[in-house]
Scaffold this motif. Structure first.
Motif, PDB file in Angstrom:
ATOM      1  N   MET A   1       0.843  -1.154   0.000  1.00 24.07           N
ATOM      2  CA  MET A   1       0.000   0.000   0.000  1.00 24.07           C
ATOM      3  C   MET A   1       0.899   1.230   0.000  1.00 24.07           C
ATOM      4  N   THR A   2       0.492   2.249  -0.720  1.00 28.77           N
ATOM      5  CA  THR A   2       1.235   3.502  -0.787  1.00 28.77           C
ATOM      6  C   THR A   2       0.365   4.632  -0.257  1.00 28.77           C
ATOM      7  N   VAL A   3       0.941   5.448   0.621  1.00 29.06           N
ATOM      8  CA  VAL A   3       0.243   6.598   1.174  1.00 29.06           C
ATOM      9  C   VAL A   3       0.990   7.852   0.721  1.00 29.06           C
ATOM     10  N   LEU A   4       0.274   8.772   0.065  1.00 22.56           N
ATOM     11  CA  LEU A   4       0.849  10.042  -0.365  1.00 22.56           C
ATOM     12  C   LEU A   4       0.294  11.120   0.553  1.00 22.56           C
ATOM     13  N   ASN A   5       1.187  11.884   1.184  1.00 18.15           N
ATOM     14  CA  ASN A   5       0.704  12.918   2.086  1.00 18.15           C
ATOM     15  C   ASN A   5       1.612  14.128   2.045  1.00 18.15           C
ATOM     16  N   GLY A   6       1.160  15.179   2.620  1.00 15.74           N
ATOM     17  CA  GLY A   6       1.917  16.412   2.697  1.00 15.74           C
ATOM     18  C   GLY A   6       1.617  17.110   4.000  1.00 15.74           C
ATOM     19  N   HIS A   7       1.928  18.352   4.054  1.00 14.64           N
ATOM     20  CA  HIS A   7       1.650  19.237   5.171  1.00 14.64           C
ATOM     21  C   HIS A   7       2.536  19.011   6.387  1.00 14.64           C
ATOM     22  N   ILE A   8       3.580  18.196   6.296  1.00 17.19           N
ATOM     23  CA  ILE A   8       4.525  18.158   7.403  1.00 17.19           C
ATOM     24  C   ILE A   8       5.776  18.974   7.061  1.00 17.19           C
ATOM     25  N   LEU A  50      14.763  30.874  -0.951  1.00 18.25           N
ATOM     26  CA  LEU A  50      13.556  30.220  -0.458  1.00 18.25           C
ATOM     27  C   LEU A  50      12.917  29.288  -1.486  1.00 18.25           C
ATOM     28  N   ARG A  51      12.850  29.697  -2.753  1.00 17.14           N
ATOM     29  CA  ARG A  51      12.197  28.869  -3.765  1.00 17.14           C
ATOM     30  C   ARG A  51      12.944  27.565  -4.029  1.00 17.14           C
ATOM     31  N   LYS A  52      14.199  27.446  -3.585  1.00 17.81           N
ATOM     32  CA  LYS A  52      14.930  26.179  -3.705  1.00 17.81           C
ATOM     33  C   LYS A  52      14.419  25.149  -2.695  1.00 17.81           C
ATOM     34  N   TYR A  53      13.781  25.613  -1.612  1.00 20.06           N
ATOM     35  CA  TYR A  53      13.329  24.732  -0.538  1.00 20.06           C
ATOM     36  C   TYR A  53      11.832  24.458  -0.575  1.00 20.06           C
ATOM     37  N   LEU A  54      11.105  25.157  -1.433  1.00 17.72           N
ATOM     38  CA  LEU A  54       9.675  24.951  -1.588  1.00 17.72           C
ATOM     39  C   LEU A  54       9.433  24.272  -2.925  1.00 17.72           C
ATOM     40  N   GLY A  55       8.359  23.508  -3.057  1.00 21.26           N
ATOM     41  CA  GLY A  55       8.184  22.823  -4.328  1.00 21.26           C
ATOM     42  C   GLY A  55       6.833  22.212  -4.545  1.00 21.26           C
ATOM     43  N   ILE A  56       6.773  21.432  -5.596  1.00 20.12           N
ATOM     44  CA  ILE A  56       5.559  20.765  -6.045  1.00 20.12           C
ATOM     45  C   ILE A  56       5.914  19.313  -6.327  1.00 20.12           C
ATOM     46  N   ALA A  57       5.048  18.387  -5.919  1.00 25.10           N
ATOM     47  CA  ALA A  57       5.269  16.972  -6.193  1.00 25.10           C
ATOM     48  C   ALA A  57       4.256  16.491  -7.211  1.00 25.10           C
ATOM     49  N   THR A  58       4.698  15.611  -8.098  1.00 22.33           N
ATOM     50  CA  THR A  58       3.794  14.962  -9.037  1.00 22.33           C
ATOM     51  C   THR A  58       3.973  13.453  -8.904  1.00 22.33           C
ATOM     52  N   VAL A  59       2.924  12.723  -9.209  1.00 23.09           N
ATOM     53  CA  VAL A  59       2.976  11.267  -9.154  1.00 23.09           C
ATOM     54  C   VAL A  59       2.464  10.740 -10.483  1.00 23.09           C
ATOM     55  N   ASP A  60       3.267   9.908 -11.124  1.00 21.94           N
ATOM     56  CA  ASP A  60       2.844   9.261 -12.361  1.00 21.94           C
ATOM     57  C   ASP A  60       2.385   7.852 -12.029  1.00 21.94           C
ATOM     58  N   PHE A  61       1.162   7.518 -12.450  1.00 13.75           N
ATOM     59  CA  PHE A  61       0.570   6.228 -12.122  1.00 13.75           C
ATOM     60  C   PHE A  61       0.155   5.506 -13.400  1.00 13.75           C
ATOM     61  N   VAL A  62       0.624   4.282 -13.537  1.00 13.80           N
ATOM     62  CA  VAL A  62       0.194   3.418 -14.628  1.00 13.80           C
ATOM     63  C   VAL A  62      -0.216   2.102 -13.975  1.00 13.80           C
ATOM     64  N   ARG A  63      -1.461   1.680 -14.209  1.00 16.45           N
ATOM     65  CA  ARG A  63      -1.949   0.454 -13.577  1.00 16.45           C
ATOM     66  C   ARG A  63      -1.044  -0.720 -13.928  1.00 16.45           C
ATOM     67  N   LEU A  68       5.149   3.437  -7.939  1.00 15.69           N
ATOM     68  CA  LEU A  68       4.803   4.776  -8.404  1.00 15.69           C
ATOM     69  C   LEU A  68       6.063   5.582  -8.670  1.00 15.69           C
ATOM     70  N   ALA A  69       6.014   6.446  -9.651  1.00 19.72           N
ATOM     71  CA  ALA A  69       7.114   7.372  -9.919  1.00 19.72           C
ATOM     72  C   ALA A  69       6.746   8.689  -9.253  1.00 19.72           C
ATOM     73  N   ILE A  70       7.409   9.007  -8.146  1.00 18.58           N
ATOM     74  CA  ILE A  70       7.115  10.221  -7.400  1.00 18.58           C
ATOM     75  C   ILE A  70       8.238  11.212  -7.667  1.00 18.58           C
ATOM     76  N   ILE A  71       7.866  12.359  -8.202  1.00 16.19           N
ATOM     77  CA  ILE A  71       8.855  13.373  -8.581  1.00 16.19           C
ATOM     78  C   ILE A  71       8.600  14.620  -7.750  1.00 16.19           C
ATOM     79  N   ASP A  72       9.571  15.008  -6.942  1.00 21.02           N
ATOM     80  CA  ASP A  72       9.452  16.168  -6.085  1.00 21.02           C
ATOM     81  C   ASP A  72      10.425  17.223  -6.594  1.00 21.02           C
ATOM     82  N   LYS A  73       9.907  18.350  -7.094  1.00 21.97           N
ATOM     83  CA  LYS A  73      10.748  19.369  -7.710  1.00 21.97           C
ATOM     84  C   LYS A  73      10.688  20.665  -6.920  1.00 21.97           C
ATOM     85  N   PRO A  74      11.842  21.295  -6.693  1.00 21.64           N
ATOM     86  CA  PRO A  74      11.808  22.627  -6.085  1.00 21.64           C
ATOM     87  C   PRO A  74      11.236  23.635  -7.073  1.00 21.64           C
TER      88      PRO A  74
END
Length: 77
Positions: A1-8, A50-63, A68-74
């Motif tokens: 099982m995979t859990v994707l979360n944020g806010h920590i 600051l923008r080097k330490y903040l970012g957006i994550a994307t997840v690519d899912f193929v059944r 999962l391919a989880i890509i976290d980019k600043p």
């Protein structure tokens, strides 16, 4: 099982039994990597960095059976 979360406000991967947790980079108030600072709390970084330490994550899912391919980019860099 995979859990994707944020806010920590940290980038972290953790496995407990058959559960894998992936935590995304925050969009505000970055925290140091787990265990890399004497205590939790917002990191003090220069305004220009600051923008080097903040970012957006994307997840690519193929059944199928692959992980999962989880890509976290600043935001910058």
């Amino acid at each position: 099982m995979t859990v994707l979360n944020g806010h920590i406000h940290q980038v972290m991967q953790k496995v407990e039994g058959n559960v894998t947790f992936h935590t995304a980079r925050s969009t505000a108030f970055p925290q140091p990597a787990p265990g890399s600072a004497p205590s939790p709390g917002p990191m003090k970084v220069a305004a220009g960095d600051l923008r080097k330490y903040l970012g957006i994550a994307t997840v690519d899912f193929v059944r199928g059976g692959e992980p999962l391919a989880i890509i976290d980019k600043p935001l910058v860099g």
